[in-house]
Enzyme design. Sequence first.
Site, mmCIF file in Angstrom:
data_model
loop_
_atom_site.group_PDB
_atom_site.id
_atom_site.type_symbol
_atom_site.label_atom_id
_atom_site.label_comp_id
_atom_site.label_asym_id
_atom_site.label_seq_id
_atom_site.Cartn_x
_atom_site.Cartn_y
_atom_site.Cartn_z
ATOM 1 N N MET A 126 0.733 -1.121 -0.037
ATOM 2 C CA MET A 126 -0.130 -0.085 -0.108
ATOM 3 C C MET A 126 0.937 1.102 0.031
ATOM 4 S SD MET A 126 -3.470 -0.827 1.873
ATOM 5 C CE MET A 126 -2.575 -0.690 3.792
ATOM 6 N N HIS A 143 9.036 0.749 2.908
ATOM 7 C CA HIS A 143 10.362 0.910 4.038
ATOM 8 C C HIS A 143 11.076 -0.599 3.912
ATOM 9 C CE1 HIS A 143 7.942 -2.221 6.139
ATOM 10 N NE2 HIS A 143 6.985 -0.976 6.295
ATOM 11 N N GLY A 185 11.438 -3.291 4.827
ATOM 12 C CA GLY A 185 10.243 -4.594 5.143
ATOM 13 C C GLY A 185 9.748 -4.878 3.669
ATOM 14 N N HIS A 186 9.266 -3.969 3.027
ATOM 15 C CA HIS A 186 8.828 -3.973 1.627
ATOM 16 C C HIS A 186 9.849 -4.267 0.795
ATOM 17 C CE1 HIS A 186 5.746 -1.026 3.227
ATOM 18 N NE2 HIS A 186 5.041 -1.881 2.992
ATOM 19 N N GLY A 226 4.677 -10.454 3.876
ATOM 20 C CA GLY A 226 5.345 -10.405 5.118
ATOM 21 C C GLY A 226 4.963 -11.121 6.311
HETATM 22 P P1 AMP Z 1 1.680 -2.955 3.579
HETATM 23 O O1 AMP Z 1 2.060 -1.912 2.624
HETATM 24 O O2 AMP Z 1 1.649 -2.486 4.948
HETATM 25 O O3 AMP Z 1 0.083 -3.527 3.128
HETATM 26 O O4 AMP Z 1 2.612 -4.256 3.451
HETATM 27 C C1 AMP Z 1 2.657 -4.990 2.290
HETATM 28 C C2 AMP Z 1 3.630 -5.865 2.472
HETATM 29 O O5 AMP Z 1 4.746 -6.024 3.194
HETATM 30 C C3 AMP Z 1 2.787 -6.932 3.492
HETATM 31 O O6 AMP Z 1 2.924 -8.514 2.960
HETATM 32 C C4 AMP Z 1 3.436 -6.819 4.625
HETATM 33 O O7 AMP Z 1 3.616 -8.043 5.513
HETATM 34 C C5 AMP Z 1 4.815 -6.641 4.143
HETATM 35 N N1 AMP Z 1 5.617 -6.084 5.388
HETATM 36 C C6 AMP Z 1 5.277 -4.939 6.121
HETATM 37 N N2 AMP Z 1 6.030 -4.551 7.098
HETATM 38 C C7 AMP Z 1 7.011 -5.561 7.024
HETATM 39 C C8 AMP Z 1 8.169 -5.769 7.803
HETATM 40 N N3 AMP Z 1 8.707 -5.106 8.613
HETATM 41 N N4 AMP Z 1 8.974 -6.996 7.329
HETATM 42 C C9 AMP Z 1 8.712 -7.864 6.417
HETATM 43 N N5 AMP Z 1 7.448 -7.447 5.632
HETATM 44 C C10 AMP Z 1 6.527 -6.554 5.976
#
Ligand code: AMP
Length: 270
Positions: free
Chosen positions: A30, A34, A36-37, A147
């Site tokens: 979304m 960072h 993680g992404h 993640g």
């Molecule tokens: P989001 O943008 O928050 O919807 O996250 C997109 C993807 O990034 C999802 O699969 C999350 O689980 C993954 N994600 C978010 N934060 C982390 C993190 N700290 N470590 C690993 N994957 C992450």
Amino acid sequence: MKQIESPAALRGFVQENRKSGKTISFVPTMGALHEGHLELVREGLSRTDICIPYIFLNSKQFAANEDLASYPKTLEGDLQKLKSVSASAVYLPNSQDIYPDGFVTKVSLGGVALPLEGEFRPVMFEGVATVVAKMLLQCLPDIALFGEKDWQQLQVIKQMVRDLDIPVDIIGVPTVRDENGLALSSRNAYLTKEQYAIAIQLNKILKEAAASGTEKDAAQKLLQAGFEKVDYVTIRDAVTLQPPDAKTKERRILAAAYLGRARLIDNMPV
Ligand code: AMP
């Protein structure tokens, strides 16, 4: 890095690459990216020839009282970061492409989607599953990466893909944390300095509980540390998210707690 802005252009790009024998990974996000992404993209590139992340702020996974309007938006920075890890392309659909007028279909979930996040954020997983199903069908990658930070979501997506025979392998990637152990999250941007000092207690308290094998005092410890409300902190079967029973092979501790505007989640193996 190619910017792809419509479902037709995405299909075209994927077909072209398939013709030259390339394998494809897909990374749903979304935005407000960072490390993680970026780790998901790196892992994608280590497993397939090309990796396509998408950025789409999915309105359907936010309840009316949640933070859709204030969710951080950092598109220019996001594109730079994706370039820096050599993402092959980025998919940036607009909301009319994903939810055109008259859109009514929803993926209806049960089982693993019902407890924990399902109880406290009842519209979230259906919104996630609906958009992910749609995106996977638009792209039809070989694999899609998610993640472990959102552990329950990862189980929900695996179940959906199995149930609907969507021909994509779902890969979980370990949580990326900062130097203090805080799981990276776009929502960490909401934390003040004082709140950050409290937030870093979350993974420490979970680690202690995981080591001791019980969640007994964990909620109390979170409140003592300064969290304002604890939705849950609980040890569950890692796959069903139900309380562990005789069939449980792997256990996981999961937590969600509020700190100011931020609702933090985290989890780890027990
Ligand atoms: P989001 O943008 O928050 O919807 O996250 C997109 C993807 O990034 C999802 O699969 C999350 O689980 C993954 N994600 C978010 N934060 C982390 C993190 N700290 N470590 C690993 N994957 C992450």
